[in-house]
Design an enzyme around this catalytic site. Sequence first.
Site, PDB file in Angstrom:
ATOM      1  N   ARG A 161      52.729  24.887   0.078  1.00 29.86           N
ATOM      2  CA  ARG A 161      52.853  26.159  -0.663  1.00 29.86           C
ATOM      3  C   ARG A 161      52.467  25.944  -2.127  1.00 29.86           C
ATOM      4  O   ARG A 161      51.829  26.786  -2.751  1.00 29.86           O
ATOM      5  CB  ARG A 161      54.296  26.665  -0.603  1.00 29.86           C
ATOM      6  CG  ARG A 161      54.775  27.007   0.805  1.00 29.86           C
ATOM      7  CD  ARG A 161      56.235  27.413   0.774  1.00 29.86           C
ATOM      8  NE  ARG A 161      56.739  27.813   2.085  1.00 29.86           N
ATOM      9  CZ  ARG A 161      57.398  27.011   2.907  1.00 29.86           C
ATOM     10  NH1 ARG A 161      57.638  25.762   2.578  1.00 29.86           N
ATOM     11  NH2 ARG A 161      57.834  27.458   4.072  1.00 29.86           N
ATOM     12  N   ILE A 191      56.211  38.222  -1.306  1.00 32.77           N
ATOM     13  CA  ILE A 191      56.226  37.252  -0.195  1.00 32.77           C
ATOM     14  C   ILE A 191      55.240  36.112  -0.477  1.00 32.77           C
ATOM     15  O   ILE A 191      55.268  35.067   0.153  1.00 32.77           O
ATOM     16  CB  ILE A 191      55.872  37.918   1.161  1.00 32.77           C
ATOM     17  CG1 ILE A 191      56.557  39.287   1.308  1.00 32.77           C
ATOM     18  CG2 ILE A 191      56.305  37.028   2.321  1.00 32.77           C
ATOM     19  CD1 ILE A 191      56.309  39.993   2.638  1.00 32.77           C
ATOM     20  N   ASN A 193      53.397  32.935  -1.656  1.00 31.47           N
ATOM     21  CA  ASN A 193      53.868  31.584  -1.978  1.00 31.47           C
ATOM     22  C   ASN A 193      53.106  30.961  -3.140  1.00 31.47           C
ATOM     23  O   ASN A 193      51.971  31.357  -3.390  1.00 31.47           O
ATOM     24  CB  ASN A 193      53.693  30.681  -0.736  1.00 31.47           C
ATOM     25  CG  ASN A 193      54.882  30.780   0.196  1.00 31.47           C
ATOM     26  OD1 ASN A 193      56.023  30.770  -0.245  1.00 31.47           O
ATOM     27  ND2 ASN A 193      54.602  30.866   1.497  1.00 31.47           N
ATOM     28  N   HIS A 248      62.638  28.805  -1.424  1.00 33.95           N
ATOM     29  CA  HIS A 248      61.886  28.827  -0.170  1.00 33.95           C
ATOM     30  C   HIS A 248      60.913  27.649  -0.170  1.00 33.95           C
ATOM     31  O   HIS A 248      59.892  27.655  -0.827  1.00 33.95           O
ATOM     32  CB  HIS A 248      61.123  30.142  -0.057  1.00 33.95           C
ATOM     33  CG  HIS A 248      60.356  30.264   1.222  1.00 33.95           C
ATOM     34  ND1 HIS A 248      60.959  30.342   2.443  1.00 33.95           N
ATOM     35  CD2 HIS A 248      59.019  30.326   1.456  1.00 33.95           C
ATOM     36  CE1 HIS A 248      60.037  30.456   3.379  1.00 33.95           C
ATOM     37  NE2 HIS A 248      58.854  30.439   2.798  1.00 33.95           N
TER      38      HIS A 248
HETATM   39  P1  A3D Z   1      46.065  36.257   4.352  1.00 33.15           P
HETATM   40  O1  A3D Z   1      45.904  36.767   5.728  1.00 33.15           O
HETATM   41  O2  A3D Z   1      45.094  35.229   3.838  1.00 33.15           O
HETATM   42  O3  A3D Z   1      46.081  37.536   3.368  1.00 33.15           O
HETATM   43  C1  A3D Z   1      46.020  37.437   1.988  1.00 33.15           C
HETATM   44  C2  A3D Z   1      45.283  38.672   1.487  1.00 33.15           C
HETATM   45  O4  A3D Z   1      45.369  38.697   0.068  1.00 33.15           O
HETATM   46  C3  A3D Z   1      43.807  38.666   1.863  1.00 33.15           C
HETATM   47  O5  A3D Z   1      43.510  39.863   2.548  1.00 33.15           O
HETATM   48  C4  A3D Z   1      43.092  38.623   0.521  1.00 33.15           C
HETATM   49  O6  A3D Z   1      41.883  39.368   0.496  1.00 33.15           O
HETATM   50  C5  A3D Z   1      44.139  39.244  -0.380  1.00 33.15           C
HETATM   51  N1  A3D Z   1      43.942  38.954  -1.797  1.00 33.15           N
HETATM   52  C6  A3D Z   1      43.503  37.818  -2.377  1.00 33.15           C
HETATM   53  N2  A3D Z   1      43.463  37.980  -3.711  1.00 33.15           N
HETATM   54  C7  A3D Z   1      43.901  39.248  -3.969  1.00 33.15           C
HETATM   55  C8  A3D Z   1      44.073  40.005  -5.167  1.00 33.15           C
HETATM   56  N3  A3D Z   1      43.795  39.497  -6.361  1.00 33.15           N
HETATM   57  N4  A3D Z   1      44.526  41.262  -5.063  1.00 33.15           N
HETATM   58  C9  A3D Z   1      44.801  41.780  -3.832  1.00 33.15           C
HETATM   59  N5  A3D Z   1      44.666  41.121  -2.682  1.00 33.15           N
HETATM   60  C10 A3D Z   1      44.198  39.854  -2.758  1.00 33.15           C
HETATM   61  O7  A3D Z   1      47.508  35.609   4.149  1.00 33.15           O
HETATM   62  P2  A3D Z   1      48.885  36.114   4.830  1.00 33.15           P
HETATM   63  O8  A3D Z   1      48.900  37.574   4.798  1.00 33.15           O
HETATM   64  O9  A3D Z   1      49.115  35.403   6.103  1.00 33.15           O
HETATM   65  O10 A3D Z   1      49.957  35.496   3.779  1.00 33.15           O
HETATM   66  C11 A3D Z   1      50.038  36.015   2.480  1.00 33.15           C
HETATM   67  C12 A3D Z   1      50.950  35.176   1.600  1.00 33.15           C
HETATM   68  O11 A3D Z   1      52.274  35.187   2.127  1.00 33.15           O
HETATM   69  C13 A3D Z   1      50.587  33.695   1.490  1.00 33.15           C
HETATM   70  O12 A3D Z   1      50.785  33.271   0.145  1.00 33.15           O
HETATM   71  C14 A3D Z   1      51.579  33.000   2.405  1.00 33.15           C
HETATM   72  O13 A3D Z   1      51.801  31.643   2.047  1.00 33.15           O
HETATM   73  C15 A3D Z   1      52.786  33.848   2.149  1.00 33.15           C
HETATM   74  N6  A3D Z   1      53.818  33.745   3.178  1.00 33.15           N
HETATM   75  C16 A3D Z   1      55.122  33.658   2.770  1.00 33.15           C
HETATM   76  C17 A3D Z   1      56.133  33.572   3.681  1.00 33.15           C
HETATM   77  C18 A3D Z   1      57.548  33.475   3.233  1.00 33.15           C
HETATM   78  O14 A3D Z   1      58.426  33.297   4.055  1.00 33.15           O
HETATM   79  C19 A3D Z   1      57.868  33.580   1.817  1.00 33.15           C
HETATM   80  C20 A3D Z   1      55.833  33.600   5.056  1.00 33.15           C
HETATM   81  C21 A3D Z   1      54.517  33.705   5.457  1.00 33.15           C
HETATM   82  C22 A3D Z   1      53.504  33.790   4.501  1.00 33.15           C
END
Ligand code: A3D
Length: 329
Positions: A161, A191, A193, A248
């Site tokens: 992370r 959410i 990370n 986390h």
């Molecule tokens: P992903 O499917 O890659 O989606 C991320 C989205 O963010 C993509 O659609 C990108 O285009 C978009 N993006 C990138 N830069 C920008 C910006 N400047 N403005 C707006 N949108 C942008 O990832 P995901 O949806 O699977 O995960 C998203 C985040 O959640 C990541 O950082 C994960 O590590 C985190 N996460 C946290 C947990 C917790 O339990 C805290 C659990 C699962 C995922």
Amino acid sequence: LNPFLGRMAPVSDNNALADRRRSIEKELSNSRRSSKVLGVPNEGSRRNSAVRSRCGSICEDISYLGSERRSIRRKKIAFVGCGQLGASAALLASMGRLAEDLVLFDIAEGMAKGKALDLGHLAALQGVDCDFKGTSNFADIVHADVVIITASVPIKDGMTREDMLLANANIMRSVGTAIKTYCPSAFVICITNPLDAMVRLLREVSGLPAARVVGMAGVLDSVRFKWLLAQRLNVSVRDVQAVVLGAHGDAMVPLTRYSNVCGVPLADLIKSGLISAEEVDALMERSVRFAYEILSLMKTATPFYAPAGAAISMAEAFLRDEKRVLPCS
Ligand code: A3D
């Protein structure tokens, strides 16, 4: 027409509107008596020309009700980032009827717009009235009641992370500034990370009170430990209470003292031999590392269904003023 009128019925404190509804219902039933196919009267008959003029007035009244409906305060959720996690959260929010306006914001504009259309069609299929908007313009998050942030650089197997810290900090600066500008009264659930650092940064940049900017982690981490205990003890997840607190990441702490099965503390279950202390330690270890376990299986994606559900349960607690007590960053 009737289902639409039915939905207007709860607006009983607005007498004018209630009268209007009654008069339209009466006109509808009169029209039905006069013509077999409402809205397609036969040409030529005097009776049907009366029906035709009635239909015109009904249409005006329907559009009148439509404009009244718009004036009722609609709830709005903005999803900043609509990759796997953000889109799943939007799906759950609409199916749970949490808000009428759902904005999907992403730098990948086409993806935001495409997912908004797809989710709108699913909502129609399910009979849910809500409006989805896909956008890459921050102005569209204006007046959002809740903002759910998942915008992030991609993570790959082998990354931690913390490897996303600098890149995601830059994203949070722009998101925090937009929240300050367009929806400073919003409840913000982050959410992205590394979670705790992102929440701290968002609070600083947005200037919102600390209680308005929270991170989703404890709800998910607790439910994972709860699931493991339920599986191991072969009991319903509904009868297990588990609490995981702390940052986390690898430092999160499952609190065995506060975890129980139907009120029986975990320590008593260990004493009675139903589970050993070593097994509990192993479950705690696995629970802390679940995100990496799933990432190593999926290679290019982290978990998204359960994290989305956890964030939506927090949004629901806020929007419906449920008085829940939920762990958060
Ligand atoms: P992903 O499917 O890659 O989606 C991320 C989205 O963010 C993509 O659609 C990108 O285009 C978009 N993006 C990138 N830069 C920008 C910006 N400047 N403005 C707006 N949108 C942008 O990832 P995901 O949806 O699977 O995960 C998203 C985040 O959640 C990541 O950082 C994960 O590590 C985190 N996460 C946290 C947990 C917790 O339990 C805290 C659990 C699962 C995922």
